[in-house]
Motif scaffolding. Sequence first.
Motif, mmCIF file in Angstrom:
data_model
loop_
_atom_site.group_PDB
_atom_site.id
_atom_site.type_symbol
_atom_site.label_atom_id
_atom_site.label_comp_id
_atom_site.label_asym_id
_atom_site.label_seq_id
_atom_site.Cartn_x
_atom_site.Cartn_y
_atom_site.Cartn_z
ATOM 1 N N LEU A 163 -2.374 12.299 -0.499
ATOM 2 C CA LEU A 163 -2.479 12.242 0.960
ATOM 3 C C LEU A 163 -2.630 10.826 1.514
ATOM 4 O O LEU A 163 -2.826 10.649 2.715
ATOM 5 N N GLY A 164 -2.531 9.820 0.656
ATOM 6 C CA GLY A 164 -2.704 8.448 1.120
ATOM 7 C C GLY A 164 -1.684 8.030 2.157
ATOM 8 O O GLY A 164 -2.005 7.281 3.091
ATOM 9 N N LEU A 165 -0.448 8.501 2.032
ATOM 10 C CA LEU A 165 0.564 8.149 3.031
ATOM 11 C C LEU A 165 0.249 8.789 4.371
ATOM 12 O O LEU A 165 0.529 8.205 5.427
ATOM 13 N N ASP A 166 -0.341 9.973 4.345
ATOM 14 C CA ASP A 166 -0.771 10.583 5.602
ATOM 15 C C ASP A 166 -1.877 9.763 6.244
ATOM 16 O O ASP A 166 -1.889 9.568 7.465
ATOM 17 N N SER B 109 -10.372 13.731 8.052
ATOM 18 C CA SER B 109 -11.430 13.602 7.062
ATOM 19 C C SER B 109 -11.011 14.199 5.720
ATOM 20 O O SER B 109 -11.288 13.627 4.662
ATOM 21 N N HIS B 110 -10.338 15.338 5.744
ATOM 22 C CA HIS B 110 -9.858 15.945 4.498
ATOM 23 C C HIS B 110 -8.902 15.020 3.765
ATOM 24 O O HIS B 110 -8.924 14.942 2.522
ATOM 25 N N ILE B 111 -8.070 14.310 4.499
ATOM 26 C CA ILE B 111 -7.100 13.402 3.885
ATOM 27 C C ILE B 111 -7.779 12.408 2.950
ATOM 28 O O ILE B 111 -7.274 12.090 1.872
ATOM 29 N N PHE C 173 -12.323 1.986 1.122
ATOM 30 C CA PHE C 173 -12.403 2.855 2.294
ATOM 31 C C PHE C 173 -13.468 3.948 2.154
ATOM 32 O O PHE C 173 -13.192 5.121 2.407
ATOM 33 N N PRO C 174 -14.690 3.601 1.740
ATOM 34 C CA PRO C 174 -15.729 4.636 1.676
ATOM 35 C C PRO C 174 -16.159 5.059 3.075
ATOM 36 O O PRO C 174 -15.760 4.463 4.080
ATOM 37 N N MET D 135 0.816 -1.206 0.000
ATOM 38 C CA MET D 135 0.000 0.000 0.000
ATOM 39 C C MET D 135 0.852 1.261 0.000
ATOM 40 O O MET D 135 0.531 2.244 -0.683
ATOM 41 N N LEU D 136 1.937 1.267 0.760
ATOM 42 C CA LEU D 136 2.815 2.441 0.794
ATOM 43 C C LEU D 136 3.432 2.718 -0.562
ATOM 44 O O LEU D 136 3.673 3.876 -0.927
ATOM 45 N N ASN D 137 3.648 1.679 -1.340
ATOM 46 C CA ASN D 137 4.185 1.856 -2.677
ATOM 47 C C ASN D 137 3.125 2.361 -3.653
ATOM 48 O O ASN D 137 3.413 3.184 -4.537
ATOM 49 N N TYR D 138 1.886 1.899 -3.466
ATOM 50 C CA TYR D 138 0.808 2.222 -4.410
ATOM 51 C C TYR D 138 0.166 3.572 -4.148
ATOM 52 O O TYR D 138 -0.201 4.293 -5.091
ATOM 53 N N MET D 139 0.032 3.949 -2.882
ATOM 54 C CA MET D 139 -0.732 5.154 -2.529
ATOM 55 C C MET D 139 -0.275 6.414 -3.273
ATOM 56 O O MET D 139 -1.122 7.180 -3.760
ATOM 57 N N PRO D 140 1.029 6.716 -3.367
ATOM 58 C CA PRO D 140 1.422 7.962 -4.046
ATOM 59 C C PRO D 140 1.059 7.994 -5.524
ATOM 60 O O PRO D 140 1.078 9.073 -6.137
ATOM 61 N N LYS D 141 0.717 6.862 -6.104
ATOM 62 C CA LYS D 141 0.355 6.815 -7.516
ATOM 63 C C LYS D 141 -1.072 7.282 -7.767
ATOM 64 O O LYS D 141 -1.429 7.589 -8.906
ATOM 65 N N VAL D 142 -1.892 7.311 -6.722
ATOM 66 C CA VAL D 142 -3.319 7.588 -6.916
ATOM 67 C C VAL D 142 -3.836 8.760 -6.095
ATOM 68 O O VAL D 142 -5.015 9.120 -6.210
ATOM 69 N N GLY D 143 -3.006 9.359 -5.257
ATOM 70 C CA GLY D 143 -3.432 10.495 -4.450
ATOM 71 C C GLY D 143 -2.248 11.076 -3.696
ATOM 72 O O GLY D 143 -1.238 10.405 -3.492
#
Length: 457
Positions: A170-173, A229-231, A311-312, A160-168
């Motif tokens: 703030l995912g790492l936050d 919530s903003h994240i 994660f809705p 997930m840490l590798n994928y998150m920056p590809k799609v948003g």
Amino acid sequence: MTTRTGTHSFDPIIESRDDLLAVFAKGEKPRDAWRIGTEHEKFVYRRDDHRAPSYAEPGGIRDLLMAMTEFGWVPVEENGNVIALSGPDGTISLEPAGQLELSGAPLRHLHETCAEAGRHLEQVKAIGDRLGISFLGLGMWPDKTRADLPVMPKGRYRIMLNYMPKVGSLGLDMMLRTCTIQTNLDYASEADMVKKFRVGLALQPLATALFANSPFTEGKPNGFLSFRSHIWSDTDPDRTGMLPFVFEDGFGYERYADYMLDVPMYFVFRDGRYIDVAGRSFRDFLAGKLPELPGEKPRRSDWHDHLSTAFPEVRLKSFLEMRGADGGRWSRICALPALWVGLLYDDAALDAAWDEVKHWTIAERQTLRDAVPEQALKAAVPGGGRLRELGGRILAIAEAGLNARAKTNAAGDNESGFLDPLRDVIATGKTPAERLLDRFHGEWGGDISRIYAEQSF
């Protein structure tokens, strides 16, 4: 986040669409079997310097987990690392940067829920006294950068840490710097699930406002009351949000399954390890066309795993998860399930809550959700007025629902007292975040370190 606590002894291959829908249908329970599951996360820090401890350091996260076995918790390992604990009070697991989570057992009433939270907090505080660590109840680290934080040795987190920056952005936050309180609730039928899903989703912004508790980033006000919530607004649009289709005619198990089939995969768990398939299609997996597992079709556990990767604001598994609240102190751990049990577990309350929101349009629901991270109770609601005013009406409905349940403790108190922290928010108009900001600009003199003494368990 979901933690595997073992392999399934009977794990059949998914043969048809009915196998996908069966997960939801098997969640149906008669009213007397409805239970309450509460999940709450907290930040772990060293008392001497407020540093987030790493997994392997002396007195760190691994030592914390192993010490918890003194209370009967049983270690769960992944590749030789203890990454969770199982016991009669549910599962203790690790979030990506070492946030400690209790996923509580399914319980009959809120008195049991609050007692469970109390037992857990007493246990971790006793171990913390020995290890020199404490636990912070907030929605986001108030002073840590991403670089300040360790990463736990769990295979799914690496993917997930590798994928998150590809799609948003703030995912790492989301993974490293936030904590939440969630409530898991049952339904009697597909129609009951639909109504509860709709009410829960429409009112999730109210929960976010009432529990707003993340106004600081890296030691300074961040301009939000719930930055957590903003994240979520810039984490991954494929697996987050307000799910407009839930309010469409014909919504049910099939439509949610279609949504999940369109959510990109993260991983497949095989032979004790996580295989990176981030961005792949579960539809291809069903057809035996997953490149990493050519010719292999998914098993029931793969579908369960995949359902945990969306994660809705409200999530469906074999129960409904209410996901909108920031982390907070003990009374708020009890207050969140009180809100949702009061609204969703009594028919009259559920009808009354639906009457408050059923006329809202998709655009109006989204506008409210977008406004709440900054404005909280001051956000305008569809049809006029502010969220604080709606919140007062909704709390009255929740109170009536809890009174109707008539679940009392030994002293004769029913469950409605657990709403008291939320009544205070409505009465004063001040969220937890606004109270913290008042202290930061007032008696703390801008010293964010003061938050540790005041917001620890």
